[in-house]
Design a protein around this motif. Structure first.
Motif, mmCIF file in Angstrom:
data_model
loop_
_atom_site.group_PDB
_atom_site.id
_atom_site.type_symbol
_atom_site.label_atom_id
_atom_site.label_comp_id
_atom_site.label_asym_id
_atom_site.label_seq_id
_atom_site.Cartn_x
_atom_site.Cartn_y
_atom_site.Cartn_z
ATOM 1 N N PHE A 37 -2.215 4.448 -6.096
ATOM 2 C CA PHE A 37 -3.296 4.429 -5.116
ATOM 3 C C PHE A 37 -3.347 5.774 -4.414
ATOM 4 O O PHE A 37 -2.313 6.308 -4.021
ATOM 5 C CB PHE A 37 -3.040 3.302 -4.093
ATOM 6 C CG PHE A 37 -4.040 3.237 -2.973
ATOM 7 C CD1 PHE A 37 -5.327 2.781 -3.199
ATOM 8 C CD2 PHE A 37 -3.690 3.622 -1.695
ATOM 9 C CE1 PHE A 37 -6.248 2.719 -2.162
ATOM 10 C CE2 PHE A 37 -4.598 3.557 -0.651
ATOM 11 C CZ PHE A 37 -5.884 3.099 -0.884
ATOM 12 N N VAL A 38 -4.549 6.316 -4.290
ATOM 13 C CA VAL A 38 -4.750 7.562 -3.551
ATOM 14 C C VAL A 38 -5.294 7.179 -2.178
ATOM 15 O O VAL A 38 -6.330 6.519 -2.080
ATOM 16 C CB VAL A 38 -5.743 8.490 -4.278
ATOM 17 C CG1 VAL A 38 -6.034 9.732 -3.447
ATOM 18 C CG2 VAL A 38 -5.207 8.871 -5.652
ATOM 19 N N PRO A 39 -4.595 7.578 -1.123
ATOM 20 C CA PRO A 39 -5.036 7.176 0.212
ATOM 21 C C PRO A 39 -6.339 7.863 0.623
ATOM 22 O O PRO A 39 -6.644 8.959 0.161
ATOM 23 C CB PRO A 39 -3.886 7.634 1.117
ATOM 24 C CG PRO A 39 -3.281 8.775 0.396
ATOM 25 C CD PRO A 39 -3.413 8.437 -1.074
ATOM 26 N N SER A 40 -7.066 7.187 1.499
ATOM 27 C CA SER A 40 -8.255 7.804 2.084
ATOM 28 C C SER A 40 -7.817 8.991 2.924
ATOM 29 O O SER A 40 -6.628 9.136 3.256
ATOM 30 C CB SER A 40 -8.988 6.790 2.972
ATOM 31 O OG SER A 40 -8.174 6.477 4.107
ATOM 32 N N ALA A 41 -8.754 9.828 3.297
ATOM 33 C CA ALA A 41 -8.432 10.978 4.153
ATOM 34 C C ALA A 41 -7.831 10.498 5.471
ATOM 35 O O ALA A 41 -6.844 11.065 5.959
ATOM 36 C CB ALA A 41 -9.683 11.818 4.405
ATOM 37 N N LYS A 42 -8.391 9.436 6.035
ATOM 38 C CA LYS A 42 -7.891 8.907 7.303
ATOM 39 C C LYS A 42 -6.446 8.435 7.168
ATOM 40 O O LYS A 42 -5.594 8.770 7.995
ATOM 41 C CB LYS A 42 -8.776 7.761 7.781
ATOM 42 C CG LYS A 42 -8.331 7.156 9.087
ATOM 43 C CD LYS A 42 -9.243 6.015 9.510
ATOM 44 C CE LYS A 42 -8.759 5.365 10.790
ATOM 45 N NZ LYS A 42 -9.633 4.264 11.207
ATOM 46 N N LEU A 43 -6.154 7.670 6.120
ATOM 47 C CA LEU A 43 -4.795 7.170 5.922
ATOM 48 C C LEU A 43 -3.833 8.320 5.641
ATOM 49 O O LEU A 43 -2.713 8.336 6.146
ATOM 50 C CB LEU A 43 -4.752 6.132 4.805
ATOM 51 C CG LEU A 43 -3.379 5.557 4.471
ATOM 52 C CD1 LEU A 43 -2.681 5.006 5.711
ATOM 53 C CD2 LEU A 43 -3.511 4.481 3.396
ATOM 54 N N ALA A 44 -4.261 9.299 4.854
ATOM 55 C CA ALA A 44 -3.405 10.451 4.568
ATOM 56 C C ALA A 44 -3.034 11.171 5.862
ATOM 57 O O ALA A 44 -1.878 11.544 6.062
ATOM 58 C CB ALA A 44 -4.101 11.403 3.595
ATOM 59 N N ILE A 65 1.033 4.057 -2.970
ATOM 60 C CA ILE A 65 0.811 5.489 -2.731
ATOM 61 C C ILE A 65 1.993 6.282 -3.282
ATOM 62 O O ILE A 65 1.812 7.288 -3.971
ATOM 63 C CB ILE A 65 0.605 5.785 -1.232
ATOM 64 C CG1 ILE A 65 -0.690 5.131 -0.735
ATOM 65 C CG2 ILE A 65 0.572 7.299 -0.985
ATOM 66 C CD1 ILE A 65 -0.848 5.151 0.771
ATOM 67 N N THR A 112 0.839 -1.202 0.000
ATOM 68 C CA THR A 112 0.000 0.000 0.000
ATOM 69 C C THR A 112 0.873 1.250 0.000
ATOM 70 O O THR A 112 0.626 2.190 -0.764
ATOM 71 C CB THR A 112 -0.955 0.013 1.211
ATOM 72 O OG1 THR A 112 -1.840 -1.104 1.111
ATOM 73 C CG2 THR A 112 -1.765 1.300 1.277
#
Length: 81
Positions: free
Chosen positions: A54-61, A49, A45
């Motif tokens: 892959f574009v991370p979710s807001a939480k993962l970012a 990124i 993952t």
């Protein structure tokens, strides 16, 4: 380009989210596996990124920002296609 007067759909078609994750990770002397463990994802993952696959979710970012002690604006940015 000034997007303030554009419609959201038009803007989203013309920009992509980029990042400086690999650079920030290297500055902290972390490998992909170490960063992945810190934020609870796989090494793949992190790799996806970093390469833009892959574009991370807001939480993962946000978790990445916290783990790397970086602001969102310094870690992620928009670029025109």
């Amino acid at each position: 380009m000034d997007y303030r007067n554009w419609e959201v759909e038009t803007v989203l078609k013309n920009i992509i989210l980029k990042n400086r994750l690999k650079i920030a990770r290297a500055e902290k002397n972390l490998n992909q596996s170490q960063l992945a463990k810190l934020v609870g994802v796989s090494r793949q993952t992190i790799s996806n990124i970093e390469t833009g696959e892959f574009v991370p979710s807001a939480k993962l970012a946000l978790l990445l920002c916290i783990a790397l002690d970086e602001s969102f604006e310094s870690l992620f940015y928009f670029k025109e296609k």
